[in-house]
Write a protein that holds these residues in place. Sequence first.
Motif, PDB file in Angstrom:
ATOM      1  N   THR A  40       0.850  -1.186   0.000  1.00  0.00           N
ATOM      2  CA  THR A  40       0.000   0.000   0.000  1.00  0.00           C
ATOM      3  C   THR A  40       0.890   1.242   0.000  1.00  0.00           C
ATOM      4  OG1 THR A  40      -0.109   0.041   2.413  1.00  0.00           O
ATOM      5  CG2 THR A  40      -1.825  -1.190   1.255  1.00  0.00           C
ATOM      6  N   SER A  41       0.297   2.385  -0.202  1.00  0.00           N
ATOM      7  CA  SER A  41       1.094   3.612  -0.245  1.00  0.00           C
ATOM      8  C   SER A  41       0.231   4.799   0.154  1.00  0.00           C
ATOM      9  CB  SER A  41       1.670   3.845  -1.654  1.00  0.00           C
ATOM     10  OG  SER A  41       0.621   3.998  -2.598  1.00  0.00           O
ATOM     11  N   GLY A  42       0.883   5.928   0.318  1.00  0.00           N
ATOM     12  CA  GLY A  42       0.185   7.164   0.602  1.00  0.00           C
ATOM     13  C   GLY A  42      -0.524   7.170   1.940  1.00  0.00           C
ATOM     14  N   THR A  43      -1.587   7.962   2.003  1.00  0.00           N
ATOM     15  CA  THR A  43      -2.348   8.117   3.241  1.00  0.00           C
ATOM     16  C   THR A  43      -2.953   6.799   3.701  1.00  0.00           C
ATOM     17  OG1 THR A  43      -2.885  10.407   2.654  1.00  0.00           O
ATOM     18  CG2 THR A  43      -4.265   9.352   4.310  1.00  0.00           C
ATOM     19  N   GLY A  44      -3.361   5.961   2.759  1.00  0.00           N
ATOM     20  CA  GLY A  44      -3.945   4.678   3.114  1.00  0.00           C
ATOM     21  C   GLY A  44      -2.982   3.810   3.913  1.00  0.00           C
ATOM     22  N   ARG A  45      -1.716   3.824   3.539  1.00  0.00           N
ATOM     23  CA  ARG A  45      -0.732   3.020   4.268  1.00  0.00           C
ATOM     24  C   ARG A  45      -0.566   3.546   5.690  1.00  0.00           C
ATOM     25  NH1 ARG A  45       5.642   1.813   2.638  1.00  0.00           N
ATOM     26  NH2 ARG A  45       5.933   0.140   4.172  1.00  0.00           N
ATOM     27  N   VAL A  46      -0.545   4.857   5.839  1.00  0.00           N
ATOM     28  CA  VAL A  46      -0.380   5.450   7.172  1.00  0.00           C
ATOM     29  C   VAL A  46      -1.569   5.097   8.051  1.00  0.00           C
ATOM     30  CG1 VAL A  46      -0.211   7.620   8.443  1.00  0.00           C
ATOM     31  CG2 VAL A  46       1.054   7.320   6.303  1.00  0.00           C
ATOM     32  N   LEU A  47      -2.774   5.261   7.531  1.00  0.00           N
ATOM     33  CA  LEU A  47      -3.963   4.960   8.322  1.00  0.00           C
ATOM     34  C   LEU A  47      -4.025   3.491   8.689  1.00  0.00           C
ATOM     35  CD1 LEU A  47      -6.651   7.143   6.489  1.00  0.00           C
ATOM     36  CD2 LEU A  47      -5.418   7.646   8.611  1.00  0.00           C
ATOM     37  N   LEU A  48      -3.660   2.628   7.747  1.00  0.00           N
ATOM     38  CA  LEU A  48      -3.656   1.197   8.024  1.00  0.00           C
ATOM     39  C   LEU A  48      -2.621   0.856   9.094  1.00  0.00           C
ATOM     40  CD1 LEU A  48      -5.010  -1.444   7.067  1.00  0.00           C
ATOM     41  CD2 LEU A  48      -3.139  -1.712   5.422  1.00  0.00           C
ATOM     42  N   PRO A 168      13.047   5.323  10.793  1.00  0.00           N
ATOM     43  CA  PRO A 168      13.655   5.081   9.470  1.00  0.00           C
ATOM     44  C   PRO A 168      12.810   4.144   8.606  1.00  0.00           C
ATOM     45  CG  PRO A 168      14.713   3.716  11.127  1.00  0.00           C
ATOM     46  CD  PRO A 168      13.689   4.551  11.865  1.00  0.00           C
ATOM     47  N   PHE A 169      11.585   4.560   8.319  1.00  0.00           N
ATOM     48  CA  PHE A 169      10.696   3.744   7.499  1.00  0.00           C
ATOM     49  C   PHE A 169      10.828   4.142   6.027  1.00  0.00           C
ATOM     50  CE2 PHE A 169       8.701   3.769  11.681  1.00  0.00           C
ATOM     51  CZ  PHE A 169       8.439   2.419  11.882  1.00  0.00           C
ATOM     52  N   ASP A 170      10.645   3.161   5.169  1.00  0.00           N
ATOM     53  CA  ASP A 170      10.708   3.402   3.728  1.00  0.00           C
ATOM     54  C   ASP A 170       9.317   3.797   3.247  1.00  0.00           C
ATOM     55  OD1 ASP A 170      11.486   3.583   1.123  1.00  0.00           O
ATOM     56  OD2 ASP A 170      11.464   1.410   0.748  1.00  0.00           O
ATOM     57  N   LEU A 171       8.988   5.065   3.413  1.00  0.00           N
ATOM     58  CA  LEU A 171       7.665   5.561   3.036  1.00  0.00           C
ATOM     59  C   LEU A 171       7.767   6.448   1.804  1.00  0.00           C
ATOM     60  CD1 LEU A 171       6.296   6.653   6.551  1.00  0.00           C
ATOM     61  CD2 LEU A 171       5.932   4.464   5.392  1.00  0.00           C
ATOM     62  N   ASP A 172       6.730   6.410   0.983  1.00  0.00           N
ATOM     63  CA  ASP A 172       6.686   7.301  -0.169  1.00  0.00           C
ATOM     64  C   ASP A 172       6.410   8.719   0.326  1.00  0.00           C
ATOM     65  OD1 ASP A 172       3.496   7.819  -0.600  1.00  0.00           O
ATOM     66  OD2 ASP A 172       3.897   5.791   0.154  1.00  0.00           O
ATOM     67  N   ALA A 175       2.993   9.380   2.011  1.00  0.00           N
ATOM     68  CA  ALA A 175       2.868   8.717   3.308  1.00  0.00           C
ATOM     69  C   ALA A 175       3.708   9.418   4.366  1.00  0.00           C
ATOM     70  CB  ALA A 175       3.284   7.252   3.180  1.00  0.00           C
ATOM     71  N   LYS A 176       4.906   9.837   3.985  1.00  0.00           N
ATOM     72  CA  LYS A 176       5.760  10.549   4.931  1.00  0.00           C
ATOM     73  C   LYS A 176       5.113  11.863   5.355  1.00  0.00           C
ATOM     74  CE  LYS A 176       9.245   9.729   6.337  1.00  0.00           C
ATOM     75  NZ  LYS A 176       9.640   9.167   7.660  1.00  0.00           N
ATOM     76  N   SER A 177       4.567  12.599   4.392  1.00  0.00           N
ATOM     77  CA  SER A 177       3.912  13.871   4.705  1.00  0.00           C
ATOM     78  C   SER A 177       2.702  13.661   5.615  1.00  0.00           C
ATOM     79  CB  SER A 177       3.488  14.563   3.410  1.00  0.00           C
ATOM     80  OG  SER A 177       2.772  15.737   3.677  1.00  0.00           O
ATOM     81  N   THR A 178       1.901  12.630   5.317  1.00  0.00           N
ATOM     82  CA  THR A 178       0.715  12.354   6.134  1.00  0.00           C
ATOM     83  C   THR A 178       1.102  11.932   7.544  1.00  0.00           C
ATOM     84  OG1 THR A 178      -0.523  11.659   4.172  1.00  0.00           O
ATOM     85  CG2 THR A 178      -1.370  10.956   6.313  1.00  0.00           C
TER      86      THR A 178
END
Length: 288
Positions: A40-48, A168-172, A175-178
């Motif tokens: 997953t990616s973006g805001t969805g990954r953060v919320l999950l 140190p997470f590998d976030l897009d 996702a990092k901004s969110t």
Amino acid sequence: MAVSLLAALIAIGLLHLQPHLAHWRGDGGFRRWVTQIGDTSGTGRVLLALLVPVALCLLALWLIGLLPMADLFRLAFALVVLLYAFGPHAYEADLEAILRAPDGASQQAAVQSLTDDGEPIAWNAIAVGEAVAYAALRRRFGVLLWFFILGPAGALLYRLAQTLARGPFDLDPEAKSTSRAIAHFMDWLPAQLLVFTLALVGHWDAVVHAWKEWHRQAIPGSWLRDGPGFLGAAARADIQVDIEAGDGYAEERSDVLAELKRLRSAFVRALLAWLSVVALIVIAGWMS
């Protein structure tokens, strides 16, 4: 609220008496979970990443409520979650490590433990004091506030949000901004309260003036992107008053260890003030 206050008092006491409890509060499980949802990616990954552990925490609380002696098990569960949320390092133990370091190089190495995002901390009173303020926010006061408001789920959400935003997470990029926006959002209220508590136990005029100036000059909503900079401004102002009150010798006026001891004492008084307010609320609830 009474159970939450008791859990907080026990957790703080345990960490004071047994700082080695911090060693088991790693983020390995959460890191593996974030890696598992890498498709997953973006805001969805953060919320999950954040909401699934919080949902499991709420489910556990609901199941505990069905047990005999539910209050006792609820207290034990809240204590475990709170000890985890106070991580990932023992705040007081990190301060003691700096104070007990045998030489300047060891002190500068020890002070880096106060940062969670890997940014280096310069060895001067103002930089170290600002780092202490943010460490106090994210390892004590922020956790406690959300724990008292939302219970164990609130403390867990705060801790995981801070970990995801600064680890140190590998976030897009999205996702990092969110993740940073959520962490800064959860920082805002406890940081505001901490500023005024610091003013009460420190230098009121300087702290409040710095807080007002920061808000006057800041771009509206910038704290959501950059974090609660007003806390750093307040801490710097509080330290600057002490430096300017010295006897004219810069080496003495800017003694990093002396300022560290003073700030440690100030934040202990601030913690006692917060706990006292919660205790008064509990007592008022019993009397009503």
